[in-house]
Design a protein around this motif. Structure first.
Motif, PDB file in Angstrom:
ATOM      1  N   ASP A 122       0.832  -1.204   0.000  1.00 33.30           N
ATOM      2  CA  ASP A 122       0.000   0.000   0.000  1.00 33.30           C
ATOM      3  C   ASP A 122       0.866   1.254   0.000  1.00 33.30           C
ATOM      4  OD1 ASP A 122      -2.330  -1.558   0.217  1.00 33.30           O
ATOM      5  OD2 ASP A 122      -2.426  -1.329   2.407  1.00 33.30           O
ATOM      6  N   LEU A 123       1.794   1.314   0.953  1.00 31.53           N
ATOM      7  CA  LEU A 123       2.650   2.489   1.083  1.00 31.53           C
ATOM      8  C   LEU A 123       3.486   2.699  -0.171  1.00 31.53           C
ATOM      9  CD1 LEU A 123       3.838   4.842   2.675  1.00 31.53           C
ATOM     10  CD2 LEU A 123       5.429   3.219   3.731  1.00 31.53           C
ATOM     11  N   ALA A 124       4.114   1.634  -0.634  1.00 34.64           N
ATOM     12  CA  ALA A 124       4.973   1.746  -1.814  1.00 34.64           C
ATOM     13  C   ALA A 124       4.163   2.189  -3.032  1.00 34.64           C
ATOM     14  CB  ALA A 124       5.658   0.414  -2.088  1.00 34.64           C
ATOM     15  N   ALA A 143       9.880  12.488   0.970  1.00 29.02           N
ATOM     16  CA  ALA A 143       8.760  13.430   0.883  1.00 29.02           C
ATOM     17  C   ALA A 143       7.501  12.722   0.396  1.00 29.02           C
ATOM     18  CB  ALA A 143       9.118  14.596  -0.028  1.00 29.02           C
ATOM     19  N   ARG A 144       7.656  11.794  -0.549  1.00 27.49           N
ATOM     20  CA  ARG A 144       6.482  11.048  -1.032  1.00 27.49           C
ATOM     21  C   ARG A 144       5.916  10.146   0.058  1.00 27.49           C
ATOM     22  NH1 ARG A 144       9.587  10.850  -5.957  1.00 27.49           N
ATOM     23  NH2 ARG A 144      10.235   8.723  -5.554  1.00 27.49           N
ATOM     24  N   TYR A 145       6.801   9.468   0.809  1.00 27.49           N
ATOM     25  CA  TYR A 145       6.328   8.630   1.920  1.00 27.49           C
ATOM     26  C   TYR A 145       5.617   9.498   2.962  1.00 27.49           C
ATOM     27  CZ  TYR A 145       9.190   4.631   0.389  1.00 27.49           C
ATOM     28  OH  TYR A 145       9.735   3.581  -0.312  1.00 27.49           O
ATOM     29  N   ALA A 146       6.207  10.635   3.300  1.00 23.60           N
ATOM     30  CA  ALA A 146       5.616  11.526   4.308  1.00 23.60           C
ATOM     31  C   ALA A 146       4.241  12.009   3.856  1.00 23.60           C
ATOM     32  CB  ALA A 146       6.548  12.705   4.579  1.00 23.60           C
ATOM     33  N   LYS A 147       4.110  12.336   2.586  1.00 21.82           N
ATOM     34  CA  LYS A 147       2.826  12.800   2.068  1.00 21.82           C
ATOM     35  C   LYS A 147       1.764  11.711   2.192  1.00 21.82           C
ATOM     36  CE  LYS A 147       0.647  14.844  -1.972  1.00 21.82           C
ATOM     37  NZ  LYS A 147       0.834  15.328  -3.330  1.00 21.82           N
ATOM     38  N   VAL A 148       2.125  10.484   1.825  1.00 22.47           N
ATOM     39  CA  VAL A 148       1.190   9.360   1.925  1.00 22.47           C
ATOM     40  C   VAL A 148       0.799   9.123   3.384  1.00 22.47           C
ATOM     41  CG1 VAL A 148       0.968   6.856   1.634  1.00 22.47           C
ATOM     42  CG2 VAL A 148       1.979   8.233  -0.189  1.00 22.47           C
ATOM     43  N   LEU A 149       1.774   9.223   4.285  1.00 23.00           N
ATOM     44  CA  LEU A 149       1.529   8.978   5.709  1.00 23.00           C
ATOM     45  C   LEU A 149       0.939  10.193   6.433  1.00 23.00           C
ATOM     46  CD1 LEU A 149       4.828   7.027   6.387  1.00 23.00           C
ATOM     47  CD2 LEU A 149       2.514   6.052   6.327  1.00 23.00           C
ATOM     48  N   LYS A 150       0.855  11.319   5.712  1.00 23.02           N
ATOM     49  CA  LYS A 150       0.304  12.565   6.263  1.00 23.02           C
ATOM     50  C   LYS A 150       1.084  13.052   7.487  1.00 23.02           C
ATOM     51  CE  LYS A 150      -4.259  11.911   4.385  1.00 23.02           C
ATOM     52  NZ  LYS A 150      -4.709  10.629   4.025  1.00 23.02           N
ATOM     53  N   SER A 170       9.800  -3.857  -2.500  1.00 25.83           N
ATOM     54  CA  SER A 170      11.054  -4.427  -1.991  1.00 25.83           C
ATOM     55  C   SER A 170      12.006  -3.320  -1.528  1.00 25.83           C
ATOM     56  CB  SER A 170      11.731  -5.300  -3.050  1.00 25.83           C
ATOM     57  OG  SER A 170      12.035  -4.535  -4.199  1.00 25.83           O
ATOM     58  N   TRP A 171      12.013  -2.208  -2.242  1.00 26.88           N
ATOM     59  CA  TRP A 171      12.857  -1.070  -1.849  1.00 26.88           C
ATOM     60  C   TRP A 171      12.345  -0.476  -0.532  1.00 26.88           C
ATOM     61  CZ3 TRP A 171      17.470   0.692  -2.807  1.00 26.88           C
ATOM     62  CH2 TRP A 171      17.804   1.994  -2.488  1.00 26.88           C
ATOM     63  N   THR A 172      11.031  -0.344  -0.421  1.00 26.20           N
ATOM     64  CA  THR A 172      10.423   0.185   0.793  1.00 26.20           C
ATOM     65  C   THR A 172      10.762  -0.704   1.980  1.00 26.20           C
ATOM     66  OG1 THR A 172       8.638   1.152  -0.523  1.00 26.20           O
ATOM     67  CG2 THR A 172       8.235   0.913   1.834  1.00 26.20           C
ATOM     68  N   ALA A 173      10.714  -2.009   1.795  1.00 22.30           N
ATOM     69  CA  ALA A 173      11.062  -2.946   2.869  1.00 22.30           C
ATOM     70  C   ALA A 173      12.524  -2.782   3.276  1.00 22.30           C
ATOM     71  CB  ALA A 173      10.785  -4.379   2.427  1.00 22.30           C
TER      72      ALA A 173
END
Length: 95
Positions: free
Chosen positions: A24-26, A52-59, A34-37
């Motif tokens: 979901d996050l990736a 920044a993309r991860y932070a945006k998704v995670l709010k 696999s990179w996210t893991a």
């Protein structure tokens, strides 16, 4: 603690708190699962654009990914094992 471990630990903690799988996050952050893991395990360096993309998704703010955990705090536990449908699958949309 190594900065890669701090970022990975925070990324995992925030992802699990939100009930998201790595897929979901990736997917939402335009990254490979696999990179996210590997990032979550603190094995690789990650660029600020990707953070920044991860932070945006995670709010959250990007800075939240760099917060050092309190001494002795528990490592975030993974979600329960088992495959869940992707949020874009017909089953997931009917929930």
């Amino acid at each position: 603690m190594d900065i890669r471990k701090i970022v990975g630990r925070n990324l995992r903690k925030l992802r699990v708190e939100r009930g998201m799988t790595i897929d979901d996050l990736a997917g939402d952050a335009d990254a490979e699962p696999s990179w996210t893991a590997r990032i979550e395990r603190g094995l690789v360096n990650v660029g600020v654009d990707q953070l920044a993309r991860y932070a945006k998704v995670l709010k959250v703010k990007v800075a939240d990914l760099f917060v050092e955990p309190a001494p002795g705090s528990a490592i975030p536990k993974p979600l329960k094992p088992g495959r869940r449908p992707s949020r874009n699958s017909p089953k997931a949309r009917s929930r």
